[in-house]
Design a protein around this motif. Sequence first.
Motif, PDB file in Angstrom:
ATOM      1  N   ASP A 309       0.807  -1.217   0.000  1.00  0.00           N
ATOM      2  CA  ASP A 309       0.000   0.000   0.000  1.00  0.00           C
ATOM      3  C   ASP A 309       0.839   1.266   0.000  1.00  0.00           C
ATOM      4  N   GLY A 310       2.159   1.130  -0.105  1.00  0.00           N
ATOM      5  CA  GLY A 310       3.026   2.295  -0.197  1.00  0.00           C
ATOM      6  C   GLY A 310       3.647   2.406  -1.580  1.00  0.00           C
ATOM      7  N   LEU A 311       4.737   3.140  -1.648  1.00  0.00           N
ATOM      8  CA  LEU A 311       5.421   3.335  -2.920  1.00  0.00           C
ATOM      9  C   LEU A 311       6.104   2.044  -3.352  1.00  0.00           C
ATOM     10  N   VAL A 312       6.071   1.775  -4.644  1.00  0.00           N
ATOM     11  CA  VAL A 312       6.754   0.606  -5.191  1.00  0.00           C
ATOM     12  C   VAL A 312       8.093   1.062  -5.749  1.00  0.00           C
ATOM     13  N   PRO A 313       9.212   0.546  -5.246  1.00  0.00           N
ATOM     14  CA  PRO A 313      10.527   1.004  -5.707  1.00  0.00           C
ATOM     15  C   PRO A 313      10.748   0.699  -7.187  1.00  0.00           C
ATOM     16  N   ARG A 314      11.549   1.522  -7.822  1.00  0.00           N
ATOM     17  CA  ARG A 314      11.836   1.369  -9.248  1.00  0.00           C
ATOM     18  C   ARG A 314      12.485   0.025  -9.544  1.00  0.00           C
ATOM     19  N   ASP A 315      13.439  -0.386  -8.706  1.00  0.00           N
ATOM     20  CA  ASP A 315      14.139  -1.634  -8.993  1.00  0.00           C
ATOM     21  C   ASP A 315      13.212  -2.840  -8.896  1.00  0.00           C
ATOM     22  N   LEU A 316      12.209  -2.783  -7.995  1.00  0.00           N
ATOM     23  CA  LEU A 316      11.254  -3.887  -7.890  1.00  0.00           C
ATOM     24  C   LEU A 316      10.392  -3.966  -9.146  1.00  0.00           C
ATOM     25  N   LEU A 317       9.922  -2.821  -9.633  1.00  0.00           N
ATOM     26  CA  LEU A 317       9.125  -2.818 -10.858  1.00  0.00           C
ATOM     27  C   LEU A 317       9.938  -3.320 -12.048  1.00  0.00           C
TER      28      LEU A 317
END
Length: 689
Positions: A309-317
């Motif tokens: 429910d928070g920000l999704v990090p760029r590296d995870l995406l």
Amino acid sequence: MWVAAPLATLIGGSLAAVTAVAASRASRWLDDQAGLRRQLPDHLAVQDRSSRLPRVRDIRNPVLLGVHPVETPSADPQGVATDDLTLYMPRDVDDELHSAVRRESLIVVVGESTAGKSRAAFEAVRLEAPDHLLAVPSGRESLATVTNRLSETRRSVLWLDDLERFLGPNGLTASMVNSLTKRTGYNNVIMATMRTSEWERFTSRAEPIGEDQGRAAWRASRDVLRAAHIITLRRLWSPTELASAATFAERDPRIARALRQAGKFGVAETLAAGPELLRDWHNAWAPGSHPRGAALVAAAVDCRRAGVDGLVPRDLLLELHNHYLLAAGGHALRPEPVEEAWAWALRPVHGASSLLIPAGQSEENHGYLPFDYLIDQPHHRPIPPETWNMLIARADPSYTRRVASEAYWRVRTAFHAAVDSGATDDVFSRAHAMADHGDYPRAIELLTESLQAADDHDGSLHQHRAERHQIAFYQLLSGRLDEAEAAFKELLEEGARTLPPNDEYLQVVRHNLASCTKRRGDLPGALAQFRRILADREQQLGPDAMNTLATRGAIAHIIAEMGDPGEALRQTREILAAEERALGPDHTNTLATRHSLAQYLARSGNPSGGIKVLEALLPDLIRALGADHPDVLDTRSDLARYHRQNGDRSQAALRFQEVLADLRRIHGAKDRRVVLARQDLEDLLAQPE
């Protein structure tokens, strides 16, 4: 007043000592407040030019508060547009909203994405509290710092758009709300918005699967929402709202275009470019278009659906999107370069929203949010196991508990991975994992040990009650009906004394008591109990809530047991349609209902129909539960039985032999389940050709 000199000296010394202590305390308080002020800018998503709290009247662009931007007009000769927005068009809830700002402490506007929640809430605050300080925390971790600062201000608005981001561990609590809003002479208000699907997480089911800290956080969040003034805003506009909007259409062509689609979409929905962005996302999968960008968006949407429910990090995406791209066709789609994909996903449509929204105040917490309109769309594909497994493997404490709880209902193998790895390591999760494999004695033993240890250390009432309930539930499933029924009756009596009469926990206990009645063979008595529970749940939770549908399923099962599988089949088809719509096709309750459908088809004299249902169900069940799960093996056994019922003796024998071999491998030759499976096979072979 006259006093002797020695006494006067004593009194004077005491006054000096008291004054010094008071001065020291005041100094510490001032130091604390100064420290809070220094820290505050790091915890605010919106601040004035001096890095301080702005006043409500200073907010010129509500997009900063979460209001969806709309299409930027090519020309604005009449000054119609206000930054990225149209002029505000009145909504039916405005009077209630304005009154709530004046009288209530915590207001939550609930509705679907792009219903216009944030805009309506802002306009109410802007008109009713223009001189209040406005605080917008940057995230859940900033909430304590911000509320501590606001507790010393006399007039403020705490703005919590997408309230679910501020609930959970270390999130908003009832005591936090009270300390901020209940002080005499202070006028502090909390204004929040919440999507309907998130609201229903706290109102349509009992406590979630998971560890005690997560369950305690869920209860704290539920208590916050119970104390809130709830205002529901519909996505589709009423005739009154449309008539009001029409008066703005001549001056603003954007509103005119939105009104032309008002039969299908909400006006705010169209203005935020929701339907257009959804089309862009779907069309981007075409070869040579933006398939990599579409995969990035899909990964972000599924992270949110899985419980991040928070920000999704760029590296995870970046890591996740490869699975989506490969599943859609991989290199055959001719995917664009990575940077081009990011640029496309972040590009606003006509100056309105974008598919991915960058957020975060610093490099450390920078990440992305998916446009929430995409999350609320129906007919999403099931979240791939790779996504669940990667989120669990990361073991990020900010979301792992909720992801594991959601995984229990979608991909049980990921839930077990969370327990096995220690990512979620509480007594409830470990007991659930044991019971899920049919080991009820060990689950009961584990919870009993925890309950006894808690008694020795005076554990919480919630913890005691939850453990006792779970022990009774596993006793019910393992056939220990006397113990289970006695425990449920005791829990119901206690709950009736301490909980509100409409608390869903009471219905959960009543449901389990009705299950005890059914297992004792009193089908009419159980049916009457379940029907009373269903009436209450339909009124309190709604017809499509998970627990409401579960009660309908229990009623259908009793009707089949009482000799009317045709009626059970009719009801189960209705339940399945509702579960696929409300819970999703990948929810384990939905999968269980498909199994029930096959059973009633076979009982109605249509074993070939049952075979067809189970053959379609089996791959989905294996994906969700794992090939060795008891429910998968039961499904395979039923498939063999239906082949026997359908006259295909050789196919039935082959499938019984395969199930028997797997049961021996999993449990050993002497296990009760192996003995029963062997008996099924022997009964089949004993039948004449």
